[in-house]
Design an enzyme around this catalytic site. Structure first.
Site, PDB file in Angstrom:
ATOM      1  N   GLY A 283      23.647 -36.440 -25.039  1.00 35.06           N
ATOM      2  CA  GLY A 283      23.046 -35.548 -24.045  1.00 35.06           C
ATOM      3  C   GLY A 283      24.027 -34.799 -23.155  1.00 35.06           C
ATOM      4  CB  THR A 284      27.623 -33.778 -23.298  1.00 34.99           C
ATOM      5  OG1 THR A 284      27.695 -33.131 -24.560  1.00 34.99           O
ATOM      6  CG2 THR A 284      28.175 -35.184 -23.403  1.00 34.99           C
ATOM      7  CG  ASN A 285      25.304 -29.316 -25.561  1.00 34.41           C
ATOM      8  OD1 ASN A 285      25.897 -28.312 -25.177  1.00 34.41           O
ATOM      9  ND2 ASN A 285      25.707 -30.020 -26.615  1.00 34.41           N
TER      10      ASN A 285
ATOM     11  CG  LEU B 208      11.626 -29.371 -34.739  1.00 37.53           C
ATOM     12  CD1 LEU B 208      11.915 -28.536 -33.503  1.00 37.53           C
ATOM     13  CD2 LEU B 208      10.678 -30.525 -34.416  1.00 37.53           C
TER      14      LEU B 208
ATOM     15  CG  ASN C 116      20.258 -25.722 -32.627  1.00 39.24           C
ATOM     16  OD1 ASN C 116      20.263 -26.838 -32.091  1.00 39.24           O
ATOM     17  ND2 ASN C 116      20.959 -25.467 -33.718  1.00 39.24           N
TER      18      ASN C 116
ATOM     19  CG  HIS D 196      25.629 -25.168 -35.405  1.00 42.14           C
ATOM     20  ND1 HIS D 196      25.150 -26.289 -36.038  1.00 42.14           N
ATOM     21  CD2 HIS D 196      26.714 -24.759 -36.107  1.00 42.14           C
ATOM     22  CE1 HIS D 196      25.915 -26.540 -37.100  1.00 42.14           C
ATOM     23  NE2 HIS D 196      26.867 -25.631 -37.164  1.00 42.14           N
TER      24      HIS D 196
HETATM   25  C1  GAR Z   1      26.644 -31.257 -30.036  1.00 32.88           C
HETATM   26  O1  GAR Z   1      27.958 -31.021 -30.481  1.00 32.88           O
HETATM   27  C2  GAR Z   1      25.689 -30.254 -30.667  1.00 32.88           C
HETATM   28  O2  GAR Z   1      26.238 -28.984 -30.832  1.00 32.88           O
HETATM   29  C3  GAR Z   1      25.457 -30.898 -32.001  1.00 32.88           C
HETATM   30  O3  GAR Z   1      25.327 -32.269 -31.706  1.00 32.88           O
HETATM   31  C4  GAR Z   1      26.118 -32.595 -30.555  1.00 32.88           C
HETATM   32  C5  GAR Z   1      25.228 -33.282 -29.552  1.00 32.88           C
HETATM   33  O4  GAR Z   1      25.929 -33.682 -28.397  1.00 32.88           O
HETATM   34  N1  GAR Z   1      24.298 -30.322 -32.628  1.00 32.88           N
HETATM   35  C6  GAR Z   1      24.217 -30.140 -33.941  1.00 32.88           C
HETATM   36  O5  GAR Z   1      25.076 -30.494 -34.730  1.00 32.88           O
HETATM   37  C7  GAR Z   1      22.945 -29.438 -34.397  1.00 32.88           C
HETATM   38  N2  GAR Z   1      23.081 -28.989 -35.742  1.00 32.88           N
HETATM   39  P1  GAR Z   1      25.183 -34.006 -27.026  1.00 32.88           P
HETATM   40  O6  GAR Z   1      24.047 -34.997 -27.344  1.00 32.88           O
HETATM   41  O7  GAR Z   1      26.248 -34.662 -26.204  1.00 32.88           O
HETATM   42  O8  GAR Z   1      24.678 -32.732 -26.415  1.00 32.88           O
END
Ligand code: GAR
Length: 198
Positions: free
Chosen positions: A12-14, A94, A108, A110
């Site tokens: 969940g850093t994003n 989804l 999203n 990526h």
């Molecule tokens: C992030 O790097 C995001 O870009 C990636 O998963 C990680 C989640 O980190 N998403 C994908 O690969 C989607 N295809 P987070 O839980 O710390 O935000």
């Protein structure tokens, strides 16, 4: 208020980047109304709770298939009257119905410069492993609208990050998150919230 729903599957850093930019006033008139995780016990849920944001787990594995799962998520977000759904490290695909229901309202983040290192099977650390294997000197992150094709929707923002000589996938992932994802994701939310309120 611009009502945001966030879907997560991990650390969940994003999600945290959006919370921080709401709290520091960069994202004005924005509110995260619900955080939903596809996995139990992930740290993203703790982050939400710590900031008083309603958070729950709807585990993918509790549903028979993608359609049943997507329908349940759609019902939930309709009941929350969301203006935007952010996939913030959400690692479940989804169904078409969900995407149609919230057309142009799902984004999203990526961890690569689309169209490189993206599509089915490219998630989490994998895009970084592949970027290093290929030997690219520049990678980065992309925020895009979600359509029926994995990582195929219209691009909203991208930011480049240099690969360094002794990078491991983990080191590169951390740099891409800090220097790209956590910056352009709140920026994209801001653009869309302003488009709605103007
Ligand atoms: C992030 O790097 C995001 O870009 C990636 O998963 C990680 C989640 O980190 N998403 C994908 O690969 C989607 N295809 P987070 O839980 O710390 O935000």
């Amino acid at each position: 208020m611009f009502r945001i729903g966030v879907l997560v599957s991990g650390g969940g850093t994003n999600l945290q980047a959006i919370i921080d930019r709401i709290e520091d006033g960069y994202l004005k008139d924005c509110e995260i109304v619900s955080v939903v995780s596809s996995k139990e016990g992930v740290f993203a849920l703790e982050r939400a709770k710590k900031h008083g944001i309603p958070a729950l787990c709807m585990a993918r594995k509790s549903f028979a298939d993608t359609d049943a799962y997507s329908n349940a998520l759609a019902e939930h977000f309709k009941s929350q009257n969301v203006d935007l759904i952010v996939l913030a490290g959400f690692l479940t695909v989804l169904s078409e119905n969900f995407i149609k229901e919230f057309e142009n309202k799902i984004i999203n983040v990526h961890p690569s410069l689309i169209p490189s290192f993206c599509g089915k099977g490219f998630y989490g650390l994998i895009p970084h492993e592949e970027a290093l294997k290929y030997g690219v000197k520049v990678t980065g992150a992309t925020v895009h609208f979600v359509n029926g094709e994995v990582d195929g929707g219209k691009i909203i923002l991208q930011k480049a990050v240099y690969v360094q000589e002794d990078d491991t996938p983990e080191v590169l992932q951390a740099r891409v998150m800090k220097e790209a994802e956590h910056i352009i994701l709140p920026e994209a939310v801001k653009l869309l919230s302003q488009a709605k309120t103007n």
